[in-house]
Design an enzyme around this catalytic site. Structure first.
Site, PDB file in Angstrom:
ATOM      1  N   ASP A  74      40.032  32.918  35.249  1.00  0.00           N
ATOM      2  CA  ASP A  74      39.262  32.960  36.496  1.00  0.00           C
ATOM      3  C   ASP A  74      37.969  32.182  36.269  1.00  0.00           C
ATOM      4  O   ASP A  74      36.992  32.743  35.777  1.00  0.00           O
ATOM      5  CB  ASP A  74      38.883  34.403  36.849  1.00  0.00           C
ATOM      6  CG  ASP A  74      39.990  35.154  37.556  1.00  0.00           C
ATOM      7  OD1 ASP A  74      40.454  34.665  38.598  1.00  0.00           O
ATOM      8  OD2 ASP A  74      40.386  36.223  37.075  1.00  0.00           O
ATOM      9  N   ARG A 141      31.313  33.718  47.187  1.00  0.00           N
ATOM     10  CA  ARG A 141      32.556  33.259  46.565  1.00  0.00           C
ATOM     11  C   ARG A 141      33.442  32.511  47.560  1.00  0.00           C
ATOM     12  O   ARG A 141      34.517  32.049  47.202  1.00  0.00           O
ATOM     13  CB  ARG A 141      33.327  34.444  45.980  1.00  0.00           C
ATOM     14  CG  ARG A 141      32.625  35.135  44.816  1.00  0.00           C
ATOM     15  CD  ARG A 141      33.387  36.369  44.377  1.00  0.00           C
ATOM     16  NE  ARG A 141      34.684  36.045  43.817  1.00  0.00           N
ATOM     17  CZ  ARG A 141      35.644  36.954  43.599  1.00  0.00           C
ATOM     18  NH1 ARG A 141      35.445  38.218  43.918  1.00  0.00           N
ATOM     19  NH2 ARG A 141      36.796  36.589  43.070  1.00  0.00           N
ATOM     20  N   HIS A 172      42.343  35.234  48.275  1.00  0.00           N
ATOM     21  CA  HIS A 172      43.129  36.423  47.952  1.00  0.00           C
ATOM     22  C   HIS A 172      43.941  36.773  49.198  1.00  0.00           C
ATOM     23  O   HIS A 172      43.384  37.343  50.138  1.00  0.00           O
ATOM     24  CB  HIS A 172      42.240  37.611  47.601  1.00  0.00           C
ATOM     25  CG  HIS A 172      41.249  37.366  46.502  1.00  0.00           C
ATOM     26  ND1 HIS A 172      40.048  36.712  46.686  1.00  0.00           N
ATOM     27  CD2 HIS A 172      41.296  37.713  45.182  1.00  0.00           C
ATOM     28  CE1 HIS A 172      39.393  36.673  45.530  1.00  0.00           C
ATOM     29  NE2 HIS A 172      40.131  37.274  44.605  1.00  0.00           N
ATOM     30  N   HIS A 184      38.641  46.455  42.861  1.00  0.00           N
ATOM     31  CA  HIS A 184      38.534  46.950  41.488  1.00  0.00           C
ATOM     32  C   HIS A 184      38.270  48.459  41.492  1.00  0.00           C
ATOM     33  O   HIS A 184      38.585  49.151  40.525  1.00  0.00           O
ATOM     34  CB  HIS A 184      37.398  46.245  40.740  1.00  0.00           C
ATOM     35  CG  HIS A 184      37.697  44.821  40.390  1.00  0.00           C
ATOM     36  ND1 HIS A 184      37.467  43.778  41.252  1.00  0.00           N
ATOM     37  CD2 HIS A 184      38.214  44.268  39.268  1.00  0.00           C
ATOM     38  CE1 HIS A 184      37.834  42.641  40.676  1.00  0.00           C
ATOM     39  NE2 HIS A 184      38.290  42.916  39.473  1.00  0.00           N
ATOM     40  N   ASP A 253      47.334  40.312  42.313  1.00  0.00           N
ATOM     41  CA  ASP A 253      46.056  40.456  41.628  1.00  0.00           C
ATOM     42  C   ASP A 253      46.297  41.469  40.500  1.00  0.00           C
ATOM     43  O   ASP A 253      47.405  41.998  40.347  1.00  0.00           O
ATOM     44  CB  ASP A 253      44.995  40.941  42.620  1.00  0.00           C
ATOM     45  CG  ASP A 253      43.578  40.552  42.214  1.00  0.00           C
ATOM     46  OD1 ASP A 253      43.346  40.279  41.020  1.00  0.00           O
ATOM     47  OD2 ASP A 253      42.695  40.510  43.092  1.00  0.00           O
TER      48      ASP A 253
END
Length: 304
Positions: A74, A141, A172, A184, A253
């Site tokens: 990443d 991002r 994503h 996460h 992911d």
């Protein structure tokens, strides 16, 4: 001795897994694990990188495992970097847009560095639409709020990676832009009707997915489409393949994110196989977690 059928199933299971390592050098346990699992790829994190040279050495040390096709990382730029900051480092995708035509040159420098190290897959660019700095997980991002801006700069990123022999992975899917929870930690809910998502957030996938060749599916929930996260949902796979025309390789992911904590390793593995997703990422670097999911995959394949 194991039977030829079991060996075939173990190999088939390994072909679906991208795994991770615990540190900057291979342990004896990891050598044994790689031989047992025969994964199709490894993804590297900051814990694996002392320097670019040390990462290059780590990659070379895995060459005994002939099943590995992908050495991935990443290295988006900005706050998501695994390599030490240097002249090759990219700014955030939000800032990269301000470089205009120079964005291609800067991206090309990073791509060449990745190739030099031995990395042939970068889990980027992000094609999420930004929907507000304060409440969106994506923030800087993202290349922007407008789908066409995202497409323009993501296309540059994809092209420069490919020119250097690095596979780009757009992410994503189906879009983190409206989410305010980090997957996460827990499972985020997409706060946008599917029709709006299709007209806006899914535009980059329709225009770029086949050019990139790889798509990462996120642990995102839109009950209107499926009661399962997009990463494990056959319905979302159908949208990606049929409605958006994607013919490449999809991946989850990190399957160990807390967003999926309600599922056991066995359940996650079975849902993965039923979803239509091609590759499963296991990112903790824990040998026991990798071996557990590989074993679950073998057992699932035995029942097919």
């Amino acid at each position: 001795m194991t039977s030829p059928k079991l060996e075939r199933l173990k190999k088939e299971a390994g072909e679906r897994l991208i795994v991770s390592l615990s540190g900057t050098t291979l342990t004896k346990g990891e050598i044994s694990m790689l031989r047992e699992v025969s994964p199709c790829g490894i993804i590297y994190f900051k814990r694996n990188v002392e320097s670019c040279g040390s990462l290059q050495s780590l990659i070379k040390s895995t060459k005994f495992c002939e099943s590995i096709e992908f050495h991935s990382i990443d290295e988006e730029g900005g706050r998501v970097r695994r390599l030490p900051k240097d002249d090759y480092s990219l700014p955030s995708m939000k800032e990269l847009v301000t470089y205009g035509k120079e964005a291609a040159e800067k991206t090309g420098i990073l791509a060449q560095k990745l190739n030099e190290i031995g990395i042939n897959m970068n889990m980027a660019p992000n094609v999420d639409l930004r929907s507000g700095e304060d409440n969106s997980i994506v923030g800087d991002r993202s290349f922007g709020e407008d789908p066409e801006t995202v497409v323009e700069f993501a296309a540059i990123y994809i092209r420069k990676m490919q020119e250097a022999g690095v596979f780009p992975v757009i992410k994503h899917f189906p879009g983190h832009g409206t989410t305010v929870i980090d997957s996460h930690s827990e499972l985020p809910l997409i706060s946008k009707p599917f029709d709006d998502l299709f007209r806006e957030d899914l535009v980059p996938y329709r225009k770029l997915a086949n050019a990139a060749g790889f798509v990462m599916k996120a642990h995102l929930l839109l009950p209107e489409i499926s009661q399962l996260p997009a990463s494990l949902s056959p319905e979302w796979d159908k949208i990606l393949r049929k409605d958006l025309g994607f013919a490449g390789i999809s991946m989850t992911d990190d399957i160990e994110m807390h967003a999926l904590d309600r599922f056991s390793a066995k359940e996650k593995t079975e849902l993965f196989f039923r979803s239509g997703t091609d590759k499963l990422l296991i990112c903790s670097g824990k040998e026991e977690a990798i071996l557990e999911m590989h074993e679950a995959a073998v057992k699932f394949l035995e029942t097919k």
